[in-house]
Motif scaffolding. Sequence first.
Motif, mmCIF file in Angstrom:
data_model
loop_
_atom_site.group_PDB
_atom_site.id
_atom_site.type_symbol
_atom_site.label_atom_id
_atom_site.label_comp_id
_atom_site.label_asym_id
_atom_site.label_seq_id
_atom_site.Cartn_x
_atom_site.Cartn_y
_atom_site.Cartn_z
ATOM 1 N N ALA A 32 0.830 -1.115 -0.029
ATOM 2 C CA ALA A 32 -0.084 0.052 -0.061
ATOM 3 C C ALA A 32 1.016 1.246 -0.106
ATOM 4 O O ALA A 32 1.801 1.087 0.904
ATOM 5 N N SER A 33 0.806 2.179 -1.067
ATOM 6 C CA SER A 33 1.791 3.186 -1.260
ATOM 7 C C SER A 33 1.403 4.376 -0.335
ATOM 8 O O SER A 33 2.043 5.293 -0.110
ATOM 9 N N GLU A 34 0.051 4.480 0.165
ATOM 10 C CA GLU A 34 -0.451 5.566 0.761
ATOM 11 C C GLU A 34 -0.909 5.317 2.295
ATOM 12 O O GLU A 34 -1.187 4.046 2.447
ATOM 13 N N VAL A 35 -0.868 6.220 2.996
ATOM 14 C CA VAL A 35 -1.412 6.164 4.374
ATOM 15 C C VAL A 35 -2.246 7.243 4.922
ATOM 16 O O VAL A 35 -1.887 8.520 4.609
ATOM 17 N N ILE A 36 -3.444 6.763 5.355
ATOM 18 C CA ILE A 36 -4.427 7.951 5.935
ATOM 19 C C ILE A 36 -3.941 8.158 7.375
ATOM 20 O O ILE A 36 -4.041 7.274 8.243
ATOM 21 N N GLU A 37 -3.426 9.563 7.502
ATOM 22 C CA GLU A 37 -2.956 9.880 8.554
ATOM 23 C C GLU A 37 -4.183 10.405 9.781
ATOM 24 O O GLU A 37 -5.480 10.494 9.208
ATOM 25 N N MET A 38 -3.738 10.420 11.000
ATOM 26 C CA MET A 38 -4.789 10.580 11.926
ATOM 27 C C MET A 38 -5.239 11.987 11.913
ATOM 28 O O MET A 38 -6.589 11.812 12.081
ATOM 29 N N GLY A 39 -4.605 12.933 11.206
ATOM 30 C CA GLY A 39 -5.476 14.208 11.145
ATOM 31 C C GLY A 39 -5.919 14.410 9.878
ATOM 32 O O GLY A 39 -6.643 15.533 9.532
ATOM 33 N N ASP A 40 -6.006 13.445 8.812
ATOM 34 C CA ASP A 40 -6.890 13.719 7.746
ATOM 35 C C ASP A 40 -8.267 13.718 7.545
ATOM 36 O O ASP A 40 -8.760 13.030 8.686
ATOM 37 N N GLU A 41 -9.001 14.517 6.950
ATOM 38 C CA GLU A 41 -10.312 14.402 6.816
ATOM 39 C C GLU A 41 -10.842 13.118 6.247
ATOM 40 O O GLU A 41 -10.348 12.578 5.261
ATOM 41 N N PRO A 42 -11.805 12.552 6.926
ATOM 42 C CA PRO A 42 -12.073 11.175 6.748
ATOM 43 C C PRO A 42 -12.607 10.952 5.372
ATOM 44 O O PRO A 42 -11.997 9.956 4.462
ATOM 45 N N VAL A 43 -13.658 11.564 5.029
ATOM 46 C CA VAL A 43 -14.210 11.098 3.709
ATOM 47 C C VAL A 43 -13.555 11.496 2.517
ATOM 48 O O VAL A 43 -13.232 10.967 1.703
ATOM 49 N N ARG A 44 -12.757 12.559 2.672
ATOM 50 C CA ARG A 44 -11.823 13.265 1.397
ATOM 51 C C ARG A 44 -10.770 12.054 1.248
ATOM 52 O O ARG A 44 -10.296 11.964 0.231
ATOM 53 N N ALA A 45 -10.104 11.777 2.522
ATOM 54 C CA ALA A 45 -9.019 10.805 2.358
ATOM 55 C C ALA A 45 -9.393 9.484 1.814
ATOM 56 O O ALA A 45 -8.705 8.999 1.016
ATOM 57 N N ALA A 95 -6.314 0.197 13.524
ATOM 58 C CA ALA A 95 -6.151 1.108 14.776
ATOM 59 C C ALA A 95 -5.902 2.680 14.323
ATOM 60 O O ALA A 95 -5.356 3.367 15.193
ATOM 61 N N GLY A 96 -6.157 2.675 12.965
ATOM 62 C CA GLY A 96 -6.060 3.955 12.247
ATOM 63 C C GLY A 96 -6.978 5.150 12.697
ATOM 64 O O GLY A 96 -7.844 5.042 13.629
ATOM 65 N N ASN A 97 -7.037 6.080 11.810
ATOM 66 C CA ASN A 97 -8.007 7.130 11.777
ATOM 67 C C ASN A 97 -9.335 6.519 11.812
ATOM 68 O O ASN A 97 -9.886 5.843 11.042
ATOM 69 N N THR A 98 -10.112 7.019 13.064
ATOM 70 C CA THR A 98 -11.520 6.264 13.456
ATOM 71 C C THR A 98 -12.344 6.713 12.235
ATOM 72 O O THR A 98 -13.303 5.915 11.794
ATOM 73 N N GLY A 99 -12.319 7.996 11.895
ATOM 74 C CA GLY A 99 -13.476 8.432 10.839
ATOM 75 C C GLY A 99 -13.148 7.783 9.601
ATOM 76 O O GLY A 99 -14.109 7.414 8.972
ATOM 77 N N ALA A 100 -11.749 7.632 9.308
ATOM 78 C CA ALA A 100 -11.545 7.113 7.882
ATOM 79 C C ALA A 100 -12.130 5.515 7.954
ATOM 80 O O ALA A 100 -12.477 5.112 7.018
ATOM 81 N N VAL A 101 -11.598 5.003 9.085
ATOM 82 C CA VAL A 101 -12.312 3.431 9.242
ATOM 83 C C VAL A 101 -13.799 3.074 9.268
ATOM 84 O O VAL A 101 -14.325 2.498 8.414
#
Length: 344
Positions: free
Chosen positions: A57-70, A97-103
């Motif tokens: 996986a070449s990308e990571v959704i960070e904890m501070g990323d906006e979930p839907v956009r990410a 265990a990552g960004n709750t909104g993104a999960v």
Amino acid sequence: MKIAVDAMGGDYAPAEIVKGIELARDAYPDLDFLLYGKPDQVQPLLHDTTRIELVPASEVIEMGDEPVRAVRRKKDSSIVLAATAVREGRADAFFSAGNTGAVLTAGLLIVGRIKGIDRPGLTTTLPVLRKPDQSSFVMLDVGANADTKPFNVVQYAVMGQYYAQSVMHVANPRIGLLNNGTEADKGDQNHRAIHDALAQMDELNFVGNVESRELLNGAADVVVTDGFTGNATLKAIEGTALSMLKLIKGEIMSGGLGGKIGAGLLKPVFHNVQAAMDYSQYGGAVLLGLKAPVVKTHGSTKAPTVKNTIGQIRELLKTNSAQQLVTYFDQHTDQMAELKATLK
């Protein structure tokens, strides 16, 4: 059974995630894992790749990323790829265990809702203190939906019942509605409507309203509430436990030699209290109402909790709880439609 894992999510990822997956692999010989992450960071951490496949996986959704956009933009992220594997049938469950909104967003948009369920609910397991016949209870929603309608809470009760039966092995779980009093007429108009609807559902063992002060005393096996209240209650419980431990430690440290000697003698007691309040031992939070298990653990999760959470997912898969919910809502379409019309 195969679990798709986001190896890059969490404060201690990927090291603790990989370590925890290897512990789970050794503990559960009937599980396989798809581990999604950056190969240059994850590969060196793998000591044994038996039943573990590393998927780049070449990308990571960070904890501070906006979930839907990410989720929409980072198509090659570990979260999106793991959720996609579940949707496409290459894995049976998704763990992060990552960004709750993104999960939650990936679970909703990629894995998808069960037909008939309006809003999935985030479910967590909390401890019951000093009650020999009950060690824990389930609460939902604890944060998936800040704006919740009464009909959603009624559906949470059904989902919570199946979860308690599948994972906690409670044959006839007691369902309680979180409210500001135990009387049937307590609460605002919405809570009174929810209470009346649950009381009329014969398939539920509804025990009425429960107060927040009685949660850890085992007032119910499943406690349902709206996502805003549930999240606030969960954080209040966490904060109170941490503050009490800090207060006790501070008093001991300021109590001189006698206090320190007494603390040494009571060290096993303090350890037992801390262990009893540590709800991470029960695993992660499950987004109930989706076509497959989607489970999120705290960002500060370490290897032992990862292993415990995988065990929790294993129980969900073994009992096929998602399919049980599909069957229930298929068979109760008319009842749900009537309830939805009544609970506006």
